[in-house]
Design a protein around this motif. Structure first.
Motif, PDB file in Angstrom:
ATOM      1  N   ALA A 135       0.840  -1.194   0.000  1.00 30.91           N
ATOM      2  CA  ALA A 135       0.000   0.000   0.000  1.00 30.91           C
ATOM      3  C   ALA A 135       0.874   1.242   0.000  1.00 30.91           C
ATOM      4  O   ALA A 135       0.592   2.223  -0.674  1.00 30.91           O
ATOM      5  N   SER A 136       1.995   1.179   0.730  1.00 32.55           N
ATOM      6  CA  SER A 136       2.893   2.318   0.807  1.00 32.55           C
ATOM      7  C   SER A 136       3.605   2.548  -0.524  1.00 32.55           C
ATOM      8  O   SER A 136       4.052   3.640  -0.807  1.00 32.55           O
TER       9      SER A 136
ATOM     10  N   THR B 273       7.366  10.791 -11.081  1.00 30.46           N
ATOM     11  CA  THR B 273       7.511  11.542 -12.321  1.00 30.46           C
ATOM     12  C   THR B 273       8.746  11.042 -13.058  1.00 30.46           C
ATOM     13  O   THR B 273       9.643  10.451 -12.454  1.00 30.46           O
ATOM     14  N   SER B 274       8.775  11.314 -14.336  1.00 29.63           N
ATOM     15  CA  SER B 274       9.936  10.907 -15.140  1.00 29.63           C
ATOM     16  C   SER B 274      11.155  11.766 -14.824  1.00 29.63           C
ATOM     17  O   SER B 274      12.269  11.421 -15.180  1.00 29.63           O
ATOM     18  N   GLU B 275      10.964  12.881 -14.140  1.00 29.49           N
ATOM     19  CA  GLU B 275      12.074  13.813 -13.885  1.00 29.49           C
ATOM     20  C   GLU B 275      12.604  13.771 -12.455  1.00 29.49           C
ATOM     21  O   GLU B 275      13.436  14.581 -12.089  1.00 29.49           O
ATOM     22  N   SER B 276      12.108  12.861 -11.648  1.00 27.78           N
ATOM     23  CA  SER B 276      12.641  12.751 -10.287  1.00 27.78           C
ATOM     24  C   SER B 276      13.215  11.355 -10.099  1.00 27.78           C
ATOM     25  O   SER B 276      12.690  10.375 -10.641  1.00 27.78           O
ATOM     26  N   ALA B 277      14.300  11.282  -9.343  1.00 26.29           N
ATOM     27  CA  ALA B 277      15.004  10.023  -9.167  1.00 26.29           C
ATOM     28  C   ALA B 277      14.175   8.994  -8.413  1.00 26.29           C
ATOM     29  O   ALA B 277      14.390   7.800  -8.558  1.00 26.29           O
ATOM     30  N   ALA B 278      13.238   9.451  -7.634  1.00 24.79           N
ATOM     31  CA  ALA B 278      12.415   8.555  -6.810  1.00 24.79           C
ATOM     32  C   ALA B 278      11.046   9.193  -6.644  1.00 24.79           C
ATOM     33  O   ALA B 278      10.888  10.392  -6.892  1.00 24.79           O
ATOM     34  N   PRO B 279      10.053   8.422  -6.220  1.00 27.43           N
ATOM     35  CA  PRO B 279       8.747   9.024  -5.935  1.00 27.43           C
ATOM     36  C   PRO B 279       8.862  10.139  -4.898  1.00 27.43           C
ATOM     37  O   PRO B 279       9.811  10.187  -4.106  1.00 27.43           O
ATOM     38  N   LEU B 280       7.886  11.022  -4.916  1.00 27.82           N
ATOM     39  CA  LEU B 280       7.856  12.154  -3.994  1.00 27.82           C
ATOM     40  C   LEU B 280       6.616  12.047  -3.118  1.00 27.82           C
ATOM     41  O   LEU B 280       5.557  11.606  -3.581  1.00 27.82           O
ATOM     42  N   PHE B 281       6.746  12.491  -1.866  1.00 28.53           N
ATOM     43  CA  PHE B 281       5.587  12.600  -0.990  1.00 28.53           C
ATOM     44  C   PHE B 281       5.141  14.053  -0.983  1.00 28.53           C
ATOM     45  O   PHE B 281       5.942  14.949  -0.708  1.00 28.53           O
ATOM     46  N   VAL B 282       3.867  14.277  -1.304  1.00 33.42           N
ATOM     47  CA  VAL B 282       3.259  15.600  -1.189  1.00 33.42           C
ATOM     48  C   VAL B 282       2.385  15.542   0.062  1.00 33.42           C
ATOM     49  O   VAL B 282       1.516  14.670   0.171  1.00 33.42           O
TER      50      VAL B 282
ATOM     51  N   ARG C  10       8.854   5.239   3.875  1.00 34.60           N
ATOM     52  CA  ARG C  10       7.421   4.952   3.811  1.00 34.60           C
ATOM     53  C   ARG C  10       6.694   5.832   4.812  1.00 34.60           C
ATOM     54  O   ARG C  10       7.233   6.131   5.879  1.00 34.60           O
ATOM     55  N   ALA C  11       5.475   6.204   4.475  1.00 40.97           N
ATOM     56  CA  ALA C  11       4.650   6.949   5.415  1.00 40.97           C
ATOM     57  C   ALA C  11       4.102   5.969   6.441  1.00 40.97           C
ATOM     58  O   ALA C  11       3.422   5.013   6.081  1.00 40.97           O
TER      59      ALA C  11
END
Ligand code: FES
Length: 145
Positions: A27-28, A62-71, A94-95
């Motif tokens: 899920a995370s 995103t294709s422009e970030s090395a890893a997923p982002l948390f907003v 992980r959150a």
């Protein structure tokens, strides 16, 4: 009905606990793919109910970030975007329980990316994030927010 000895019971219980942990981890891992334009992500807040209330969060890739982002939404219209890459050795945080926790060596960060517990010494990378007048969240992927 066949009776269960202690060893069988403990083994069965451990399987259930491990299954639950795997489910939580999966899920995370779920993130929403978004397409940046000119190095900037734009999210119409009305399309993301997870960000409607303070404490809400969304994981994007995103294709422009090395890893997923948390907003993450804080009080009012304050939003913080941080990288999911742990600054210790690069595992994905992980959150969990109000923090961003690293499963590799136990570092934890708050929802602003500040280190709460090491071994990580540096905060998570932040990305400038603001809400425009038409309720669109803009995230600059250049970093240093
Ligand atoms: Fe995150 Fe080591 S990689 S604590």
């Amino acid at each position: 009905m066949k009776s269960m000895d202690r060893r069988t019971f403990v083994g069965a219980t451990a399987s259930v606990v491990v299954s639950g942990a795997v489910f939580s981890a999966c899920a995370s891992l779920a993130s929403v793919p978004v397409t940046p334009v000119n190095g900037r992500v734009q999210l119409a807040l009305s399309d993301y109910p997870a960000l409607a209330q303070p404490g809400g969060s969304l994981k994007i890739s995103t294709s422009e970030s090395a890893a997923p982002l948390f907003v993450i939404r804080h009080e009012g219209d304050e939003f913080v975007t941080v990288s999911s890459l742990c600054t210790h050795q690069g595992c994905s945080v992980r959150a969990e329980a109000g923090t961003l926790a690293c499963p590799c060596h136990g570092s934890t960060f708050d929802f602003r990316g500040v280190v709460l517990r090491g071994p990580a010494e540096r905060p998570l990378e932040r990305f400038p994030t603001r809400v425009t007048s038409n309720n669109v969240l803009e995230i600059e992927l250049g970093g240093s927010g």
